[in-house]
Motif scaffolding. Structure first.
Motif, mmCIF file in Angstrom:
data_model
loop_
_atom_site.group_PDB
_atom_site.id
_atom_site.type_symbol
_atom_site.label_atom_id
_atom_site.label_comp_id
_atom_site.label_asym_id
_atom_site.label_seq_id
_atom_site.Cartn_x
_atom_site.Cartn_y
_atom_site.Cartn_z
ATOM 1 N N ALA A 1 -21.755 -29.235 50.429
ATOM 2 C CA ALA A 1 -21.021 -30.788 50.358
ATOM 3 C C ALA A 1 -20.280 -30.836 51.620
ATOM 4 C CB ALA A 1 -20.021 -30.686 49.202
ATOM 5 N N SER A 2 -19.997 -29.744 52.353
ATOM 6 C CA SER A 2 -19.612 -30.059 53.580
ATOM 7 C C SER A 2 -20.196 -29.542 54.621
ATOM 8 C CB SER A 2 -18.180 -29.544 53.597
ATOM 9 O OG SER A 2 -17.942 -28.099 53.963
ATOM 10 N N ALA A 3 -19.754 -29.712 56.034
ATOM 11 C CA ALA A 3 -20.667 -29.044 57.065
ATOM 12 C C ALA A 3 -20.330 -27.626 57.186
ATOM 13 C CB ALA A 3 -20.233 -29.632 58.417
ATOM 14 N N GLU A 4 -19.329 -27.118 56.750
ATOM 15 C CA GLU A 4 -18.914 -25.554 56.845
ATOM 16 C C GLU A 4 -19.251 -24.811 55.601
ATOM 17 O OE1 GLU A 4 -14.870 -26.152 57.383
ATOM 18 O OE2 GLU A 4 -15.337 -27.807 58.422
ATOM 19 N N GLY A 5 -19.149 -25.471 54.492
ATOM 20 C CA GLY A 5 -19.481 -24.567 53.311
ATOM 21 C C GLY A 5 -20.898 -24.806 52.646
ATOM 22 N N ASP A 6 -21.157 -23.533 52.026
ATOM 23 C CA ASP A 6 -22.474 -23.597 51.176
ATOM 24 C C ASP A 6 -22.295 -23.707 49.697
ATOM 25 O OD1 ASP A 6 -24.591 -22.915 49.579
ATOM 26 O OD2 ASP A 6 -25.350 -21.535 51.426
ATOM 27 N N ALA A 7 -22.422 -24.860 49.081
ATOM 28 C CA ALA A 7 -22.025 -24.716 47.573
ATOM 29 C C ALA A 7 -22.771 -23.929 46.716
ATOM 30 C CB ALA A 7 -22.389 -26.385 47.076
ATOM 31 N N ALA A 8 -23.845 -23.651 46.955
ATOM 32 C CA ALA A 8 -24.600 -22.757 46.209
ATOM 33 C C ALA A 8 -24.131 -21.088 46.242
ATOM 34 C CB ALA A 8 -26.079 -22.444 46.524
ATOM 35 N N ALA A 9 -23.687 -20.763 47.390
ATOM 36 C CA ALA A 9 -22.887 -19.648 47.720
ATOM 37 C C ALA A 9 -21.562 -19.464 46.936
ATOM 38 C CB ALA A 9 -22.903 -19.191 49.276
ATOM 39 N N GLY A 10 -21.038 -20.850 47.157
ATOM 40 C CA GLY A 10 -19.544 -20.620 46.603
ATOM 41 C C GLY A 10 -19.412 -20.739 45.011
ATOM 42 N N LYS A 11 -20.607 -21.290 44.467
ATOM 43 C CA LYS A 11 -20.800 -21.013 43.103
ATOM 44 C C LYS A 11 -20.775 -19.854 42.624
ATOM 45 C CE LYS A 11 -23.446 -22.841 38.943
ATOM 46 N NZ LYS A 11 -24.235 -23.668 38.507
ATOM 47 N N ALA A 12 -21.701 -18.969 43.336
ATOM 48 C CA ALA A 12 -21.613 -17.553 42.956
ATOM 49 C C ALA A 12 -20.187 -16.858 42.895
ATOM 50 C CB ALA A 12 -22.852 -16.796 43.858
ATOM 51 N N ILE A 13 -19.526 -17.239 44.251
ATOM 52 C CA ILE A 13 -18.233 -16.645 44.380
ATOM 53 C C ILE A 13 -17.292 -16.899 43.363
ATOM 54 C CG2 ILE A 13 -16.212 -16.288 45.877
ATOM 55 C CD1 ILE A 13 -18.272 -16.983 48.357
ATOM 56 N N PHE A 14 -17.329 -18.301 42.855
ATOM 57 C CA PHE A 14 -16.415 -19.132 41.809
ATOM 58 C C PHE A 14 -16.782 -18.129 40.321
ATOM 59 C CE2 PHE A 14 -15.301 -21.643 38.567
ATOM 60 C CZ PHE A 14 -14.127 -22.523 39.064
ATOM 61 N N GLN A 15 -18.023 -17.962 40.259
ATOM 62 C CA GLN A 15 -18.496 -17.298 39.000
ATOM 63 C C GLN A 15 -17.660 -16.013 38.818
ATOM 64 O OE1 GLN A 15 -22.521 -18.293 38.725
ATOM 65 N NE2 GLN A 15 -22.371 -20.029 37.732
ATOM 66 N N ARG A 16 -17.906 -15.302 40.109
ATOM 67 C CA ARG A 16 -17.316 -13.746 40.255
ATOM 68 C C ARG A 16 -15.900 -13.787 40.240
ATOM 69 N NH1 ARG A 16 -20.954 -12.782 44.331
ATOM 70 N NH2 ARG A 16 -19.110 -12.868 45.745
ATOM 71 N N THR A 17 -15.361 -14.509 40.871
ATOM 72 C CA THR A 17 -13.830 -14.228 41.038
ATOM 73 C C THR A 17 -12.795 -15.504 40.314
ATOM 74 O OG1 THR A 17 -14.131 -15.752 43.312
ATOM 75 C CG2 THR A 17 -13.932 -13.158 43.303
ATOM 76 N N CYS A 18 -13.120 -16.749 39.847
ATOM 77 C CA CYS A 18 -12.588 -17.626 39.460
ATOM 78 C C CYS A 18 -12.682 -17.798 38.002
ATOM 79 C CB CYS A 18 -12.477 -19.091 40.267
ATOM 80 S SG CYS A 18 -12.833 -18.631 42.001
ATOM 81 N N GLU A 19 -13.799 -17.927 37.649
ATOM 82 C CA GLU A 19 -14.160 -18.382 36.159
ATOM 83 C C GLU A 19 -13.625 -17.431 35.200
ATOM 84 O OE1 GLU A 19 -18.191 -20.416 35.740
ATOM 85 O OE2 GLU A 19 -18.551 -18.311 35.227
ATOM 86 N N ASN A 20 -13.120 -16.361 35.223
ATOM 87 C CA ASN A 20 -12.229 -15.856 34.294
ATOM 88 C C ASN A 20 -11.057 -16.688 33.922
ATOM 89 O OD1 ASN A 20 -13.719 -13.539 33.895
ATOM 90 N ND2 ASN A 20 -12.802 -12.461 35.248
ATOM 91 N N CYS A 21 -10.709 -17.259 34.943
ATOM 92 C CA CYS A 21 -9.386 -17.888 34.771
ATOM 93 C C CYS A 21 -9.518 -19.507 34.697
ATOM 94 C CB CYS A 21 -8.387 -17.710 35.621
ATOM 95 S SG CYS A 21 -7.926 -15.842 35.817
ATOM 96 N N HIS A 22 -10.620 -20.071 35.057
ATOM 97 C CA HIS A 22 -10.593 -21.548 35.472
ATOM 98 C C HIS A 22 -12.213 -21.892 34.864
ATOM 99 C CE1 HIS A 22 -7.351 -22.261 37.971
ATOM 100 N NE2 HIS A 22 -7.586 -21.242 38.754
#
Ligand code: HEC
Length: 127
Positions: free
Chosen positions: A23-44
């Motif tokens: 979604a942005s020039a710097e970030g990779d949303a697909a990679a971000g989703k994997a990180i989200f599922q590992r580190t944020c999804e327990n709480c969010h």
């Protein structure tokens, strides 16, 4: 033989064009989703109106902090008036407890700037 190769190539192309684009020039949303599922999804959760230990993060980018109804935010988060721009999210996720003093998010943060950029790119797709 050649036919099989062409099919494989066509499949590879089709799959890569289906993958969520950054979604942005710097970030990779697909990679971000994997990180989200590992580190944020327990709480969010990312679904609208689903609060866990933390508030739903649906449409969080550019919205005001502490805007999810029925979530018991800390007073510090309620007093935080700066919208969650990618820059504000980057600072928060680098050091959640240091950024908004006294926040309830018991999470040490994402020290790697690339991880943060990827997660923010993923958050930008949640609209
Ligand atoms: C241990 C649970 C936990 C983890 C892990 C966690 N969070 Fe949170 N998060 C919370 C809580 C609780 C709050 C509410 C903080 C407050 O009210 O001070 C919060 C608040 C937030 C907010 C502000 C939301 C709003 O509506 O203003 C954002 C953005 C956020 N978290 C993003 C993330 C991201 C991205 C990750 C993963 C990289 C993450 N959090 C990991 C518990 C967590």
């Amino acid at each position: 033989m050649t036919g099989r190769l062409i099919v494989t190539l066509a499949l590879a192309l089709a799959t890569s064009s289906l993958a969520p684009r950054p979604a942005s020039a710097e970030g990779d949303a697909a990679a971000g989703k994997a990180i989200f599922q590992r580190t944020c999804e327990n709480c969010h959760a990312v679904a609208i109106g689903v609060n866990k230990v933390g508030p739903s993060l649906w449409n969080v980018v550019d919205r005001k902090p502490a805007a999810v109804p029925d979530f018991a935010y800390s007073d510090a988060m309620k007093a935080n008036k700066a919208a969650w721009t990618p820059t504000a999210l980057d600072a928060y996720l680098a050091d959640p407890r240091g950024d908004v003093h006294g926040v309830k998010m018991f999470f040490k943060g994402l020290p790697n700037p690339a991880d943060r950029a990827n997660v923010i790119a993923y958050l930008q797709t949640l609209k």
